[in-house]
Scaffold this motif. Structure first.
Motif, PDB file in Angstrom:
ATOM      1  N   SER A 290       0.851  -1.261   0.094  1.00 13.19           N
ATOM      2  CA  SER A 290      -0.062  -0.150   0.098  1.00 13.19           C
ATOM      3  C   SER A 290       0.820   1.356   0.059  1.00 13.19           C
ATOM      4  O   SER A 290       0.290   2.207  -0.486  1.00 13.19           O
ATOM      5  N   GLY A 291       2.027   1.175   0.602  1.00  8.37           N
ATOM      6  CA  GLY A 291       3.006   2.290   0.460  1.00  8.37           C
ATOM      7  C   GLY A 291       2.656   3.404   1.132  1.00  8.37           C
ATOM      8  O   GLY A 291       2.991   4.619   1.001  1.00  8.37           O
ATOM      9  N   THR A 292       2.044   3.365   2.386  1.00  2.01           N
ATOM     10  CA  THR A 292       1.383   4.571   3.114  1.00  2.01           C
ATOM     11  C   THR A 292       2.988   5.238   3.935  1.00  2.01           C
ATOM     12  O   THR A 292       2.996   6.261   4.170  1.00  2.01           O
ATOM     13  N   ASN A 293       3.883   4.190   4.207  1.00  2.00           N
ATOM     14  CA  ASN A 293       5.169   4.496   4.792  1.00  2.00           C
ATOM     15  C   ASN A 293       6.034   5.448   3.824  1.00  2.00           C
ATOM     16  O   ASN A 293       6.580   6.402   4.193  1.00  2.00           O
TER      17      ASN A 293
ATOM     18  N   HIS B 116       0.402   1.526  12.208  1.00  3.39           N
ATOM     19  CA  HIS B 116       0.470   2.229  11.198  1.00  3.39           C
ATOM     20  C   HIS B 116       0.858   3.911  11.637  1.00  3.39           C
ATOM     21  O   HIS B 116       1.548   4.476  11.040  1.00  3.39           O
TER      22      HIS B 116
ATOM     23  N   GLU C 161       3.955   4.254  13.022  1.00  2.00           N
ATOM     24  CA  GLU C 161       5.204   4.208  11.731  1.00  2.00           C
ATOM     25  C   GLU C 161       5.178   5.463  11.040  1.00  2.00           C
ATOM     26  O   GLU C 161       6.263   5.941  10.694  1.00  2.00           O
TER      27      GLU C 161
HETATM   28  N1  LIG Z   1       7.978  -7.514   7.768  1.00 10.65           N
HETATM   29  C1  LIG Z   1       7.825  -6.395   6.983  1.00 10.65           C
HETATM   30  C2  LIG Z   1       6.481  -5.573   7.340  1.00 10.65           C
HETATM   31  O1  LIG Z   1       5.541  -6.449   7.709  1.00 10.65           O
HETATM   32  N2  LIG Z   1       6.479  -4.219   7.228  1.00 10.65           N
HETATM   33  C3  LIG Z   1       5.091  -3.752   7.308  1.00 10.65           C
HETATM   34  O2  LIG Z   1       4.667  -3.753   6.321  1.00 10.65           O
HETATM   35  C4  LIG Z   1       3.724  -2.592   6.393  1.00 10.65           C
HETATM   36  C5  LIG Z   1       3.728  -1.799   4.968  1.00 10.65           C
HETATM   37  O3  LIG Z   1       2.858  -1.008   4.990  1.00 10.65           O
HETATM   38  P1  LIG Z   1       2.545   0.371   3.800  1.00 10.65           P
HETATM   39  O4  LIG Z   1       3.060  -0.354   2.579  1.00 10.65           O
HETATM   40  O5  LIG Z   1       1.390   1.070   3.923  1.00 10.65           O
HETATM   41  O6  LIG Z   1       3.772   1.249   4.011  1.00 10.65           O
HETATM   42  C6  LIG Z   1       3.974  -1.708   7.481  1.00 10.65           C
HETATM   43  O7  LIG Z   1       3.025  -1.675   8.465  1.00 10.65           O
HETATM   44  C7  LIG Z   1       5.398  -2.275   7.937  1.00 10.65           C
HETATM   45  O8  LIG Z   1       5.624  -2.329   9.228  1.00 10.65           O
END
Ligand SMILES: NCC(=O)N[C@@H]1O[C@H](COP(=O)([O-])[O-])[C@@H](O)[C@H]1O
Ligand SMILES: Nc1nc2c(c(=O)[nH]1)N[C@@H](CN(C=O)c1ccc(C(=O)N[C@@H](CCC(=O)O)C(=O)O)cc1)CN2
Length: 212
Positions: free
Chosen positions: A11-14, A171, A174
């Motif tokens: 999803s790429g929110t980080n 999230h 994060e």
């Molecule tokens: N083991 C790696 C892992 O599980 N990472 C997790 O994937 C998600 C990505 O969210 P995003 O794509 O919305 O950033 C995040 O919650 C990150 O901590």
């Protein structure tokens, strides 16, 4: 201005939080490329809407993990990164890849490391009856989720929570702490030395920076 390449799988929110922090001047850097191992994920749309170059390199197109990582390393280096950020990148990287980017590659992991390395961390915390959960930002090394922890954030676990509830609560933390750590690395305050992760010359503890 440091050059940042972000690796994603979903999803790429980080990634978006880091892009926004760069644009707001809270990170002395620019995300110059977003690379996904999976096509068609929402994170690619988010990056394209932000005007950032995107690429897909599918691990399914390679016979081995080593072969994939060789090509991934070449692709990442095409953008001449100072920093590589794993943001939900769901591939275990080879030792060679981790070594190549030693000291300039970060990951965000949805648990209070060293608890729950690997995947499915929210459900594992619930199954264990934990009353507290959280997220860790760490340097990436060959050892899966074993690199020196830099910063953690904690969230409560409430009765009746399911994995989605925890994921949402985690999230939010994060998106708060990852841009902070990326800035520490881009600004030169954060380094990975033979002793471990150091912030402003001070060695961080096993669970990273402790504000209090
Ligand atoms: N083991 C790696 C892992 O599980 N990472 C997790 O994937 C998600 C990505 O969210 P995003 O794509 O919305 O950033 C995040 O919650 C990150 O901590
Ligand atoms: N050498 C390292 N590689 C990676 C690290 C690391 O610290 N050292 N961090 C991970 C991120 N991560 C958790 O934070 C993680 C990602 C993926 C997996 C995993 O088991 N992947 C499977 C495929 C799973 C899937 O496609 O859903 C695999 O690669 O076979 C565990 C932990 C990134 N890489």
């Amino acid at each position: 201005m440091k050059r940042i390449v972000v690796l994603i799988s979903g999803s790429g929110t980080n990634m978006q939080a880091i892009v926004e922090a760069c644009k707001a001047g809270r990170i002395d850097g620019e995300v110059v490329a977003v690379i996904s191992n999976k096509p068609g994920v929402a994170g690619l749309d988010k990056a394209e809407r932000a005007g950032i170059h995107t690429a897909v390199l599918s691990h399914k197109d390679f016979p081995t993990r080593d072969a994939y990582d060789v090509e991934l390393q070449k692709l990442v280096e095409e953008f001449h990164p100072d920093v590589v950020v794993l943001a939900g990148f769901m591939r275990i990287l080879t030792a060679a890849f981790a070594e190549h980017f030693h000291g300039r590659m970060l990951n965000i992991h949805p648990s209070l490391l060293p608890k729950y390395r690997g995947i499915n961390t929210h459900q594992r915390a619930l199954d264990s009856g934990d009353k507290e959960h959280g997220v860790s930002v760490h340097f990436v090394t060959e050892e899966l989720d074993g690199g020196p922890v830099i910063l953690q954030a904690r969230v409560p676990v409430f009765a009746g929570d399911d994995a989605d509830d925890l994921q949402q609560r985690v999230h939010a933390q994060e998106h708060r702490i990852y841009p902070l750590v990326v800035q520490w690395l881009c600004s030169g305050r954060l380094k990975l030395t033979a002793k471990g992760a150091e912030l402003d010359g001070t060695l961080l503890g096993p669970q990273g920076y402790a504000a209090d």
